[in-house]
Motif scaffolding. Structure first.
Motif, PDB file in Angstrom:
ATOM      1  N   UNK A  55       0.832  -1.213   0.000  1.00 25.80           N
ATOM      2  CA  UNK A  55       0.000   0.000   0.000  1.00 25.80           C
ATOM      3  C   UNK A  55       0.859   1.253   0.000  1.00 25.80           C
ATOM      4  N   UNK A  58       2.416   1.720  -3.394  1.00 27.78           N
ATOM      5  CA  UNK A  58       1.426   2.177  -4.381  1.00 27.78           C
ATOM      6  C   UNK A  58       1.153   3.655  -4.210  1.00 27.78           C
ATOM      7  N   UNK A  62       2.254   6.125  -7.195  1.00 29.67           N
ATOM      8  CA  UNK A  62       1.218   6.661  -8.069  1.00 29.67           C
ATOM      9  C   UNK A  62       0.990   8.146  -7.837  1.00 29.67           C
ATOM     10  N   UNK A  63       1.529   8.692  -6.736  1.00 26.81           N
ATOM     11  CA  UNK A  63       1.405  10.128  -6.527  1.00 26.81           C
ATOM     12  C   UNK A  63       2.643  10.897  -6.975  1.00 26.81           C
ATOM     13  N   UNK A  70       2.033   9.912 -13.980  1.00 24.76           N
ATOM     14  CA  UNK A  70       2.440   9.367 -12.689  1.00 24.76           C
ATOM     15  C   UNK A  70       2.974   7.956 -12.849  1.00 24.76           C
ATOM     16  N   UNK A  71       3.765   7.552 -11.887  1.00 22.06           N
ATOM     17  CA  UNK A  71       4.326   6.200 -11.879  1.00 22.06           C
ATOM     18  C   UNK A  71       3.258   5.214 -11.407  1.00 22.06           C
ATOM     19  N   UNK A  72       3.559   3.925 -11.613  1.00 21.46           N
ATOM     20  CA  UNK A  72       2.622   2.900 -11.167  1.00 21.46           C
ATOM     21  C   UNK A  72       3.429   1.779 -10.543  1.00 21.46           C
ATOM     22  N   UNK A  73       2.978   1.316  -9.370  1.00 15.74           N
ATOM     23  CA  UNK A  73       3.631   0.170  -8.725  1.00 15.74           C
ATOM     24  C   UNK A  73       2.735  -1.037  -8.937  1.00 15.74           C
ATOM     25  N   UNK A  74       3.250  -2.072  -9.612  1.00 11.82           N
ATOM     26  CA  UNK A  74       2.392  -3.219  -9.920  1.00 11.82           C
ATOM     27  C   UNK A  74       2.680  -4.426  -9.031  1.00 11.82           C
ATOM     28  N   UNK A 140       6.214   0.966 -13.212  1.00 10.07           N
ATOM     29  CA  UNK A 140       5.769   1.194 -14.583  1.00 10.07           C
ATOM     30  C   UNK A 140       5.586   2.696 -14.781  1.00 10.07           C
ATOM     31  N   UNK A 141       6.064   3.176 -15.906  1.00 11.78           N
ATOM     32  CA  UNK A 141       5.868   4.579 -16.248  1.00 11.78           C
ATOM     33  C   UNK A 141       5.472   4.616 -17.724  1.00 11.78           C
ATOM     34  N   UNK A 142       4.360   5.195 -18.003  1.00  6.02           N
ATOM     35  CA  UNK A 142       3.848   5.274 -19.380  1.00  6.02           C
ATOM     36  C   UNK A 142       3.792   3.895 -20.048  1.00  6.02           C
ATOM     37  N   UNK A 143       3.355   2.907 -19.304  1.00  6.61           N
ATOM     38  CA  UNK A 143       3.169   1.575 -19.885  1.00  6.61           C
ATOM     39  C   UNK A 143       4.447   0.825 -20.174  1.00  6.61           C
ATOM     40  N   UNK A 144       5.569   1.290 -19.625  1.00  4.29           N
ATOM     41  CA  UNK A 144       6.854   0.611 -19.847  1.00  4.29           C
ATOM     42  C   UNK A 144       7.510   0.416 -18.487  1.00  4.29           C
ATOM     43  N   UNK A 145       8.121  -0.787 -18.301  1.00  4.05           N
ATOM     44  CA  UNK A 145       8.695  -1.043 -16.978  1.00  4.05           C
ATOM     45  C   UNK A 145      10.200  -0.768 -16.949  1.00  4.05           C
TER      46      UNK A 145
END
Lengths: 422, 387
Positions: A55, A58, A62-63, A70-74, A140-145
């Protein structure tokens, strides 16, 4: 500030989104997240930590926004749990083997303890590198890891070597160790097909930090020497053997003077830690942030030392308030508990008191940890992100995907070996 | 932007069926401004030139973690990382309505969490149960299986550490009593007493019994037959039988292999709690406290059965079976942090009563006699008199 404005103006003139790194997380939401997590940690004996860690990541990822995205934690808690189980499968037989071997006792036992310590340290550094790989491949950033190559064992060996050198040089090797290890990490880091690298110079960090080193290490070493020199060891040994009365040998052995030196050194250490550590941390973060590169993209950090002091001041203030609350509750508990358990037999009383003590201790420890997470961890992250100046962000626009998701075993090892991380 | 929005066929629906989004195809980082159309069974992503970039069925949609004001979608089971981001809250709500897996309110996530929390609590409960009931039982079952050779090695390793922690400050004199010339007669008397006890006990393991300069009225037994008798205990004993009673109790620990069992219990508990509690602030201290409290509660029965052994052994020797109770009640209250082998239990009164009862119900098989003469006892009291 003017720098960022200029960048934004230039970007708008060019019709591109401003390349500003931003952090958009609400502190209130983060407080709720970590406070609820701390309560659940307590009642689940720590099992909830995999979910809490996920959590927190994430939220932070994502912030955090770069060039409007924004970034993404998968990563998932289930993966962390799996990594932890794998780590247990590896570590339990290892611990058992070391335990049985140390039973041999004597010099062999001590040798084996030393080897075990070295091996576990090496394994810890291995875990650090593998855990970094896991986190990068879940970013992940812009759909690329992101991803990371390189041998974790090689990293661990280098890290062990550098840490030994840091100890031997009383910390003077630290800047070079940081620079080398960071080069190793960033040199094996990729965003898609865009290679990363690190350009921070160890020498520059050393020159910036040399004054701090003198302020911290020299008085410490001097104090230590003065303390030891003030004691007349022969008299002390003779006095201890003879069993004379205490006051006379305290005088004759110079122990009184030594105590004064030791106390002075201790006070200086505490003070210098409180004042110098934030300065040191700000310097290190600024140096680290300014050394990061991805292809043509370069980063400069404008983190101010005052911001880091502010972060720690907030931590101390909340910790102080929390201490008042805990003190009141413990005081009330000490008054009330004996009445509650009045009718029980001695054994149950002892158990009840100890259980209450453990519960209070755990609650207090988790409280401080929560305050630390919400003030220092979040605060440093936010300051760091918001003072980053990014040039050539267009390098990020035409990156092709590459790399695979990595196993969470490093995270599990780091968790089982109690090595911190984000 | 230029393409006019399709009007919904249903008149009542105010929810949009198309809008704007940002699409990343998972192959490159190129940011694509797209039109999102809500077809009857799929989300259709169209580029500005009208070509279809993606068509994701509603039941394949997955909410990915993102900022609070953005609905970030991915495709479940897709190894790629294609992402569709929607900022328009009405369009996001319309997708949420149509897709079962999309979960903006976080309800199914919360249900999942509740399950995790419930089962974690259940796991905690069964762990505690195993720690309280299972570990001592398993340790008791395992202890007889451990060969004495292993126990002696374990004892040697523990002895080295225990000795270092016990050996603090005794003003120049040796840590062990009985080596100095003035202490020789005391040593001889002590050895005589020990010889009688050891012969009567006939233990399967050689004993190492030493008297050490510690002021506490205590005695400690380690695995592998190492027994430390503290000077304070010898000072506190008023008759040879009292001292012999305490040592007989310690021999009970050796006979029952209590030290080895404690080590097994400790190892089991640290593995269980240490590994699980993991890396949160102060976890180690909690493990230590939990271990201490659990082992304290185990030791109650252990002490009682060592008392029983001591009483029986004193009976075999023809000594005073009640002497152990007498000295226990005299030195009760003197507490000593550390291994709780002998004295500092809160329920001394209960123990003394139990010892009295055992002494009454099992009369001495050997005729009563004095274990040491008056002069031997006087000599024994000087075993720690120094140089």
């Amino acid at each position: 500030m003017s720098n960022i404005d200029a960048t934004a103006a230039a970007a708008q003139a060019g019709g591109v989104a401003p390349a500003v790194a931003r952090f958009r997380g609400e502190p209130g939401a983060f407080w709720r997240l970590v406070a609820r997590g701390a309560a659940l940690l307590m009642f689940t004996l720590g099992i909830y930590r995999f979910w809490l860690t996920t959590d927190i990541r994430r939220f932070l990822w994502s912030n955090t926004e770069l060039a409007g995205e924004s970034f993404e934690y998968t990563g998932t808690a289930r993966e962390l749990l799996l990594g932890f189980l794998i780590a247990i499968a590896i570590l339990v037989p290892l611990y058992a083997a070391f335990f049985l071997l140390t039973l041999a006792g004597g010099p062999t036992g001590e040798l084996i303890s030393a080897i075990a310590f070295l091996l576990l340290t090496l394994l810890g550094q291995y875990a650090v590198y593998r855990a970094r790989r896991y986190r990068l491949t879940r970013t992940i950033y812009r759909g690329v890891r992101f991803h990371q190559t390189g041998s974790a064992w090689r990293y661990a060996t280098c890290a062990l070597f550098w840490w030994a050198l840091i100890l031997l040089t009383l910390g003077l090797a630290f800047p070079f160790a940081q620079s080398r290890l960071e080069r190793f990490k960033m040199g094996h880091t990729f965003f898609g097909n865009l290679p990363g690298r690190f350009e921070g110079s160890g020498l520059r960090l050393l020159l910036r930090g040399l004054l701090l080193w003198f302020l911290a290490v020299v008085p410490f070493a001097g104090g230590l020497v003065a303390t030891l020199a003030a004691v007349d060891w022969k008299t002390l040994a003779a006095a201890a053997d003879g069993g004379d009365d205490a006051s006379s040998w305290l005088d004759s052995s110079g122990l009184g003077g030594a105590v004064v030196y030791a106390v002075l050194t201790g006070v200086w250490l505490m003070l210098s830690f409180a004042i110098l550590y934030p300065i040191f941390q700000a310097m290190l973060l600024r140096w680290w942030g300014s050394g990061l590169r991805f292809g043509e993209m370069t980063v400069t950090s404008h983190l101010r030392t005052g911001q880091v002091f502010g972060v720690y001041a907030r931590f101390l203030w909340y910790a102080f308030l929390f201490t008042l609350v805990v003190g009141t509750i413990v005081g009330a508990g000490v008054l009330v508990l004996p009445r509650l358990i009045d009718g029980l037999d001695a054994m149950s009383k002892e158990i009840a008191t100890t259980v209450a003590g453990i519960a209070a201790y755990v609650a207090a420890a988790l409280g401080y940890s929560t305050i630390y997470q919400a003030t220092v961890k979040l605060g440093l992250w936010r300051c760091m992100v918001e003072t980053l100046d990014v040039s050539n962000p267009s390098a990020l626009d035409k990156v092709t995907a590459a790399g695979e998701a990595a196993s969470p075993v490093g995270e599990g090892l780091a968790d089982a070996l109690s090595i911190g991380g984000i | 932007m230029s393409t006019p929005d399709k009007q919904p066929p249903r008149a009542q629906s105010a929810a949009p069926v198309s809008g704007h989004g940002v699409f990343f195809d998972g192959a490159t980082t190129a940011r694509q401004n797209v039109t999102v159309e809500l077809a009857p069974d799929a989300v259709v992503v169209r580029a500005a030139d009208g070509t279809v970039r993606a068509e994701w069925r509603y039941d394949e949609l997955e909410t990915m973690s993102g900022p609070a004001d953005v609905l970030r979608l991915g495709r479940a089971g897709d190894s790629g990382l294609a992402r569709l981001e929607i900022q328009d809250p009405q369009l996001a709500a319309a997708i949420d309505d149509r897709s079962l897996p999309v979960d903006r309110s976080g309800r199914s996530e919360r249900r999942m969490r509740a399950k995790v929390i419930f089962w974690s609590l259940a796991a905690t409960a069964s762990l505690l149960l195993v720690a309280i009931v299972g570990v001592p039982h398993i340790a008791s079952q395992l202890t007889p299986l451990i060969p004495y050779s292993v126990e002696r090695r374990l004892g040697a390793a523990i002895n080295a550490q225990a000795r270092a922690s016990l050996d603090t400050g005794h003003a120049g004199a040796a840590f062990e009593c009985g080596d100095a010339p003035k202490e020789q007669s005391g040593r001889a008397a002590f050895d005589k007493l020990m010889g009688e006890l050891i012969t009567a006990a006939a233990l399967p393991i050689p004993l190492v019994v030493v008297v050490v300069r510690k002021p506490d009225s205590n005695a400690i037994t380690l695995p592998g037959g190492h027994i430390y008798v503290f000077q304070g205990l010898i000072d506190a004993a008023q008759t040879p039988d009292e001292l012999a009673g305490v040592i007989a109790h310690e021999l009970g620990h050796v006979a029952h292999r209590d030290g080895t069992r404690t080590v097994l219990q400790g190892a089991g508990l640290s593995l269980m709690f240490g590994m699980l509690l993991g890396d949160f602030f102060g976890g180690g201290a909690v493990v230590f406290a939990a271990k201490t409290i659990l082992q304290t509660s185990y030791s109650r029965d252990v002490e009682a059965s060592a008392d029983g052994y001591g009483v029986a052994l004193m009976g075999k020797l023809g000594g005073d079976q009640r002497a152990l109770g007498t000295i226990l009640s005299r030195i009760a209250g003197s507490t000593h942090p550390g291994p709780r082998i002998l004295l500092d239990h809160p329920e001394t009164a209960e123990r003394v009563a139990a010892i009295e009862a055992m002494a009454r119900s099992a009369p001495a098989p050997a005729p009563a006699r004095t274990l040491l003469t008056r002069s031997e006892w006087a000599a024994l009291k000087t075993i720690c008199s120094g140089t």
